[in-house]
Every structure is written in C-alpha cells, then in structure tokens.
Design a protein around this motif. Sequence first.
Motif, PDB file in Angstrom:
ATOM      1  N   TYR A  70       0.854  -1.187   0.000  1.00  0.00           N
ATOM      2  CA  TYR A  70       0.000   0.000   0.000  1.00  0.00           C
ATOM      3  C   TYR A  70       0.888   1.235   0.000  1.00  0.00           C
ATOM      4  CZ  TYR A  70      -2.840   3.860   1.662  1.00  0.00           C
ATOM      5  OH  TYR A  70      -3.437   5.082   1.784  1.00  0.00           O
ATOM      6  N   ASN A  81      -2.771   7.212  -4.231  1.00  0.00           N
ATOM      7  CA  ASN A  81      -2.877   6.038  -3.361  1.00  0.00           C
ATOM      8  C   ASN A  81      -2.986   4.790  -4.230  1.00  0.00           C
ATOM      9  OD1 ASN A  81      -3.249   7.591  -0.786  1.00  0.00           O
ATOM     10  ND2 ASN A  81      -5.114   8.250  -1.843  1.00  0.00           N
ATOM     11  N   GLY A  93       0.539   5.683  -0.121  1.00  0.00           N
ATOM     12  CA  GLY A  93      -0.363   6.828  -0.068  1.00  0.00           C
ATOM     13  C   GLY A  93       0.392   8.117   0.182  1.00  0.00           C
ATOM     14  N   SER A 150      -7.717   7.304  -6.936  1.00  0.00           N
ATOM     15  CA  SER A 150      -6.942   8.504  -6.600  1.00  0.00           C
ATOM     16  C   SER A 150      -6.131   9.051  -7.759  1.00  0.00           C
ATOM     17  CB  SER A 150      -6.011   8.197  -5.421  1.00  0.00           C
ATOM     18  OG  SER A 150      -5.049   7.222  -5.795  1.00  0.00           O
TER      19      SER A 150
END
Length: 760
Positions: free
Chosen positions: A644, A678, A646, A707
């Motif tokens: 992940y 993200n 961001g 995003s």
Amino acid sequence: MLLTLHFLRPFNPLHLSPSPLSTPEIPSILLLLCSPLPPLVRLGRPRWRQWYRRRGRRRGGGENFGFWSRLFSPVALAKEGEESKSAEWDSHGLPANVRVLLRKMEGFKRYKVSKVMFYDQGKRNTIGTEDSFFEMVSLRPGGIYTKAQLEKEVETLATCGMFEKVDLEARTNPDGTVNIILPFKESTWSPVGSFQCINVGLMSQPKPIESDPDMSDKEKMEYYGLLDSQYRARIRNSRNCALPSSVEDAIVRMMGGGVRDVTARMLQKARDVVQKWYHDNGYACAQVVNFGNLNTREIVCEVIEGDITKLEIQFLDKLGNVVEGITNANLVLKEVPRSLRKGHIFNLETGKQALRNLNALGLFSNIEVNPRSDENSEGGIIVEIKLKELDQKSAEVSTEWSIVPGRHGNPTLASIQPGGSVTFEHRNIKGLNRSLLGTITTTNFFNPQDDLSFKFEYVHPYLYGLYDPLNRTLRVSCFNSQKLSPVFTGGPGVDEIPPILVDRSGIKANITENFTRQSKFTYGLVMEEITTRDNTNQISTQGARVLPNGQMSADGPPTSLSGTGVDRMVFAQANITRDNTKFVNGATVGERNVFQIDQGLGIGSNFPFFNRHQLTITKFIPLRKVAKTAGDSPPPVLVLHGHYGGCVGDLPSYDAFVLGGPYSVRGYNMGELGAARNILEVAAELRVPVRNTHVYAFVEHGNDLGSSKDVKGNPTEVYRRLGHGSSYGVGVKLGLVRAEYAVDHNSGTGAVFFRFGERF
C-alpha cells in the motif's frame, strides 16, 4: 568468498587419557569410539583400542570387577598390517576347510586373511560385520599377519573388557588363504535401574593409588575403599551434561529397565545413542569416554562435551602466513557469538553463526572456524578463527558500446563513443569497517558532462563505539542520477509518448539502528534538486499529450511541483524493516515487512509539505516440513504479498505511485496501468521445486483506489490508462533470470518476459 568450518586436526581421545577409578563393587568400563560427524566437519574415522585390566572375580565364573585403565591406539598394528600387504604371503599348506587353532599355527609363516568372523558361543551363531564388535578388531580381509600379530590381537580383545572369553582359530581355504574366526562369550553385568550422564571435560585425572599384591584382607578393603571414595569424588566434582533426561530414560528402557542383565553390546548401543544425540544437536566434539558404576543399579556415563578453553583470532596473507591484520580484533570478537568463547561447549551451529556474522562484514575473502583439541587441557577445545582480508583499496573500470542493426541487417556500432562506469572503494578505514565508495557512469567518456551520473557514499558503522547495543551506522552520500519517469507512459493503444527524464542531485544522510538482526530502523534527511527533461535533454515543464486528431501537444500534465521543471526540497525520511526470512535447502521462507515515511518540511520550491507513506508485507509460507540438511529438496512455498502506498499534501507528478511493471503488476510495462496518489497491490505466487531450480504460477492485481484524478494533470486519464489491472501467468527461475509468461487480464493477451532478480 570461501567459508569453511572444519577441524585442523582430528579430535583425538588419546589426549584425554580418562582413567576413572573403580572398586570391586563399582567397576567401570571405558569405551571410546569414532562416530561420524556432520559433513561440514572434516574429520577422519580413526579406530580406538580399549584395554581392560582384570581384577577380582567375574560374575558367573572367571575373573571380574575390572576397569578400563589403559588405552592404546591400533595405529601401530594397522601400520604393520599395511606394510605386510606389500610383502609376499605364505600358503597354509593344508587341505581346505581344516580348523587350525592359534597355538598350532606356524610362527614363521605370513598368513593372508580372506574373512574375519565373530562367533557368539552363547547364541551359537556368527555375527555380521555391522555388529559393533567389529569396531574393536584391527584384522582386515586381505591383510597379511604373522602368528605373533594374531596372538597380540587376541590378547587385546581378551583384556578389553567386552568379552568374558575370546579365542582365535583359522579355517583354511583352497587358495592358500585363511578365514579368521573369533569365538567369544560376551561380558555381562547386573541389571540397571537408572542412567546418569556427567560431563568430565577439563577434569584432571586422579593420582593412581599404589597397590601391593601381598596385601592382607584388611588392607585390600582399605584399598578398595580409597578407590571407591576417589571415584565418588570424581562424580561429585563433575558437571551436569546437556543430555536431556528423556534420552537417559530411553537408554534405561533399552537396557531392560532393571530386569535384564546389561551386556557389552548394550553399553555400546547406549554409547551410540548418547553420541548420536550430541552430534545431531551440533556438539561435534562430544564423545563418551567411560561407563562407571557397573554392577550397581545406576550406571554413570562419562562424557567429554568439548569445552572451549581458548578463542584465537588469526589474520593470514595470501600465502597463508600469519600476519598482523588491518581489522580491529575487537571488531571481529564482537561478531563472534558469546557461546563460541571460553567456558562454553563447542557447537556447530554456533560456528556457522560466526561464519555468517563475519561474512556480513564484507571484509574478508576467506573465513575459517577451526576447532581443535587443546593438548594442555584434557577434553578442551581451542577455536581458531582464520581470516584473509580483502584488499583495502580497489578500483574497476567497465566500458560498453551499443550495437544496432546496420545496412543489410549486419550489426554495427551505434557510436564509436564508449560508455561505461568507474567504480572505486576504500574499505575498512582505520580497521573499523568504515568505507568510502564511489561510482561514476556515463554513455560517453569523451563528453561525460552530457549525462554524467555519480554516487559517492561514506559509511561509518559503530557510530557510538563498538559496543553500542544498537550498532548505529551513519551513511552520508551525494548523488546525481537520471531515470525515465514511468508516470508519463501511454496506456494500451496509445502511440509512443515522448519520454520525460527525471534528474535528481543532492545529499542524503541517515542513521540505521539495529534492534535485532531481523529488525532495523533508519532515519535521516534528504536535500535534493529534481529537474525534468525531455529526450533532447532540455528542461521540460509539461509532458506531451495526445490530441483527439492523434497529434501530440506539449501542454500535457505538469512535470514538477513548481511548474518550472526544477524543484528543490528538503524532507525527512524513515523506515522500519523486519525481515526474518531464511533459506531452507535453498528456498526462502519467513516474513518480510517494511514501513517507510517521507515527511516534507516545507523547505524548498513552493514550500512543499507532504507525508508520503508505504507499507509492504510479504510472507513466504512453506507448504510442507523438510529436514534442514544438505542434499534434501526445498519445500514448495506459497508467497503472499501486499503493498500500500499513499500521500497526503503536495505531490509532484514524478513522485506519484505507478502501477504496472516487473515489480508491481507483471504482464504490463512500467506505469502502464496508471499513476496515483494512493495504490494497493496484492499478489500470490506458488513456487514448486524442480531439480536445481523452481517453477511458479502467480496472480497479481493493482488498483489506484480512485486517486489517479488527484495527481496534478491526471496523467492516468491523459494517457488513457485504466488505473487498475490484473495478471496471471507461470514462470521458471533460470539462475538470476526469471522467464515468465504473463497474461494481461485487461486485454486478454499474453507475452513472454525475461527479468533479472527477484519479484519479492
């Protein structure tokens, strides 16, 4: 790099000379053996001879209550046997299958032996060569022996304590050779109810108590009492051994649990069980040296476990001579586990750990950990660490020319201007593993300023001293690099987009703290200038975009935060890594987690303030248990991966997270799926070992979590990318290369890819 762990000399029990005393009520028996050690230990297989002094009466008739008091090696006999093999031998001169007693054999003849057999008179059968009694005889098939040598062999066996009675006779063969038959009756002792193991390493031998053959009964009782007290004091002064009580209980059950008589074979099996446990658990120098308290309810097993008496560190030159090294000896000592120092028991796993720790320093071309017997300490081990240092200074120049198709398809040089790199290193400054490294790369050595990239780095380990528990390391580097930005990449069906190159130059300083060998924390500061350029090396403020009519326009997404094509910023950077992966027969298993944060400080162009964060979790799950031994196949492994990323705050397009590529979602080009604020990536891979490599199947997915539109200029939409995508496929590992067939799930088409390195 050569890493070895071996014995300089065989660990010789003859140096130990254990002679525990015994009494008529508490006889003892000394058993020495040569057990095979793990393959990493280079140790021969000598055979040890045991001698037994008879004393008193043997239970069931004959003499008994002796103890193992003298120890010799059959080296001399073996040597005589080897010498006799080269000589001619004499035929027995008798018909075949004639029984010849030892006393009837002719003293001047040299008999050639075809077979050696033991005959158990109690069970009335011939035992096989796998029986432990064959360890005790030095006679070998094919050997040539005289009557005197055979008589000496019988005397050795008769006094070793393993036999109540033993003899030797020969059977003639038609070819003039003889078969040696050793009829015997095995020694037995009282049933045993318990088994105690003690460590007698480093214990000095008690002074022998002189005896007089003409002693009276009272004097004999006093003499035996002294022997008894002396042996009991030896037991009290010994140390507990590492053998678990469960193994001791198993040995008692093996010996009949206090019901059956104890035989010589049982003692040999008990010896083998004890030593197997030690060697299986890495105690390569441990061995059983004596059994005491025979004919009592508790047998005492005396073990020398391999106590380390000294640790020596030696530096060698290229010819193997001992020299004064550059590396600080305390630095080497710091990497040696405490359990490999004086006062501990030598263990192979500890030796391997020392090899790994020292190899991780990157200072040595050859590392050896050599345990050897300490001749000044009975049962002691001296551990020698021998190190060959790498050259302190090194430099390397590599050149390359690009080859392209020429006229008629013939290969030709794209340019006569050579490119390449220059690398230099000054390692181990002041002997404390500090180093200065530099790399300069260009595609044109004649005019390097066009695309010169470089990196210079100074590494300063042990920032707060050698004994800092966190082992902090300072790294300071200055750099100038140029890379193709995957943000400005066209999606499926889009014509080739003019590339945007991102130049980064600046300074970076960070400190790494090692919480454990698996966990570390790095924090520091980065100051850099970022310049975006087009393919003509000119500063570019915006990327190209595709017009509805198919033409290219230069008013695409902005390439920088400031809008000028040049950004300057200062930000703090930190990451924490937990990596407990390991190799099991060549397969990676375990878990690796990384969390990183980049925090803008509002210093630089347009006062950038942002928080960019990433979390990566990768698990390598073995699907079956395998033994961690050399030669065994690796287990199949299931790899689960998640990533992940961001960003909150200011985000220049060149720092956007991109989807697609060999280290993101396979089956797509770099950035082909999109560039976003993200992202989320998930992947699974099943690895199956095949011979010396593995094949694998994988499935992956990447998503921009909606995003992409939050990136300035929305390059994902401008370049007609979807912002998400999946792929699946199969591959095989060929050395350092991954050969993969991956299917792009968005278009349903597949392609073959060749990649270097690991995906995870």
